[in-house]
Each structure stands twice: as C-alpha cells, then as structure tokens.
Design a protein around this motif. Sequence first.
Motif, PDB file in Angstrom:
ATOM      1  N   PHE A 212       0.835  -1.202   0.000  1.00 13.82           N
ATOM      2  CA  PHE A 212       0.000   0.000   0.000  1.00 13.82           C
ATOM      3  C   PHE A 212       0.871   1.254   0.000  1.00 13.82           C
ATOM      4  O   PHE A 212       0.625   2.198  -0.769  1.00 13.82           O
ATOM      5  N   MET A 213       1.882   1.275   0.875  1.00 15.66           N
ATOM      6  CA  MET A 213       2.764   2.441   0.953  1.00 15.66           C
ATOM      7  C   MET A 213       3.487   2.672  -0.374  1.00 15.66           C
ATOM      8  O   MET A 213       3.661   3.814  -0.820  1.00 15.66           O
ATOM      9  N   ALA A 214       3.903   1.571  -1.029  1.00 13.73           N
ATOM     10  CA  ALA A 214       4.590   1.694  -2.314  1.00 13.73           C
ATOM     11  C   ALA A 214       3.666   2.272  -3.379  1.00 13.73           C
ATOM     12  O   ALA A 214       4.092   3.091  -4.212  1.00 13.73           O
ATOM     13  N   LEU A 215       2.403   1.874  -3.356  1.00 19.60           N
ATOM     14  CA  LEU A 215       1.434   2.410  -4.314  1.00 19.60           C
ATOM     15  C   LEU A 215       1.177   3.894  -4.062  1.00 19.60           C
ATOM     16  O   LEU A 215       1.077   4.687  -5.005  1.00 19.60           O
ATOM     17  N   MET A 216       1.084   4.264  -2.791  1.00 24.68           N
ATOM     18  CA  MET A 216       0.924   5.679  -2.468  1.00 24.68           C
ATOM     19  C   MET A 216       2.125   6.479  -2.957  1.00 24.68           C
ATOM     20  O   MET A 216       1.981   7.560  -3.539  1.00 24.68           O
ATOM     21  N   ASP A 217       3.322   5.951  -2.725  1.00 26.52           N
ATOM     22  CA  ASP A 217       4.541   6.626  -3.182  1.00 26.52           C
ATOM     23  C   ASP A 217       4.558   6.769  -4.698  1.00 26.52           C
ATOM     24  O   ASP A 217       5.024   7.773  -5.246  1.00 26.52           O
TER      25      ASP A 217
END
Length: 242
Positions: A212-217
């Motif tokens: 999820f964090m990677a997608l947000m980034d």
Amino acid sequence: MEEVKVLHITSNLSIDVVRKDIKNMHLAVYPPTGRVRIATPLNVNDEAVRLFAISKIAWIRKHQRHFKAQDRQSPREFKQRESHYFQGKRFLLRITEHEAPARVEIKTKTYIDLFIRPNSTIEQKQIAINEWYRVELKKLIPEIIQKWEQKIGVQVSEWQVKQMKTKWGTCNIEKKRIWINLELAKKPIHCLEYIIVHEMIHFIERHHNDRFMALMDKYIPQWKFFKEELNRLPVSHGEWDY
C-alpha cells in the motif's frame, strides 16, 4: 483475520497492536489524542512488539506533543465575525438576516456571508453552513475521482459525502464505494485529493502494508507531506483521526 489487542508499554503508554498478514511492523501515532498503533506480522510475539515500541518512545512522545499542541477550534457558535474555514483558508462569518431561504456566499477574501431568517437558532445556522459545505465539496469530487480512475486503473462505483466522527475517508472495497468526510470542505483541495487517492488505492490493497505504501509513493509521492499538513491544520472540536 486481524487480531487486535492493547499492550501496556509503560505506566502511561498503551498501544493498540493489530496483527495482520504483513511482512514488517508499522508504527503510527494518530491525532488528536496521540493514540499509538502498531501493525505487526501474525508471527511476532508481544515481547518483540514491546521492545520495538520501547525503542521508538522518543519518536512517539514527539508526535504526541505535536498533536497536543495542535490548534483546535472551540465549538462554533455561528455568530458575527467568528472564524470559519473553507478550502484551507480562514474566513470571518458575516450574518445577514432576510426573509427567504438560507444561503451562503463567498464574494471576498475575508467573509463567508450567511443569509438567514431572523431568530434562527445555532442549529439552523449550522445546518445552512454544512449544506453549503456539502454542495461545494460535491462540486470537486467527481473530477478528482475521474482523474485518478484513469491514473490508477480502478473504478469508483459510488461516492458519498457524510459527516464522520473518526475518519477523513473510508471505503467499501467489494462494492467500490467511498465516503468522504464533510470536514474536508474546510481543508485545502490537495488534502481532499490525497484522501480520495488513499481510499481508491485500498481497492488494490486492503491493508496499510508495504505494498500500500509503495502504491501511495508511486501515485502521489507527496502524500506524507499532505497527511502531515492535514494533521497540522486547525481541526474542529470533534475527534478527527486518520
């Protein structure tokens, strides 16, 4: 299935521990009260979580002090020259009594003008202002959703604006539905966009994990700044959390 429990770290520090199917531990401190939450892999025991939390106490206390000092509005009385916010800007309320249905206008950089019947109650004034917030927020949301549907490759089947006490936004992943907190009408438009993107990415990844964090980034690299900005802005008397 997630397992949730409260772990007491010190005499004045307790944390919510959420065990889920993730690879690494994630620590978060939430406004406005400084509530601490650690998401941890299913196979990590309490002692390991406790040691991790102890190693982060200075960081936790720093963020708790920050939230304690955050500007919080007292309950609004909807009186002349009272401060109200719209799209991140502060305005003064200017009330004009008239014998017609209530309406709200902004024609200057200083005032929100509320036209309302004489002897209207605080509740009636609040309803009029909130309805105006709702209309203005609904003008912005469709274009933002359409923009990010094309970028992320997901479809939002339905969206709604509602007053929520504990979330800036939420979603139903199976039905591809999102809800946006009415309070976001008071915040800068890029904060609204950040929350919408956050909820849409949950359609791809349910949990706040590394993916999820990677997608947000990937899609909104400044999201951590926007999240911090949202938490820095004056918040209403209610309890807001994200």
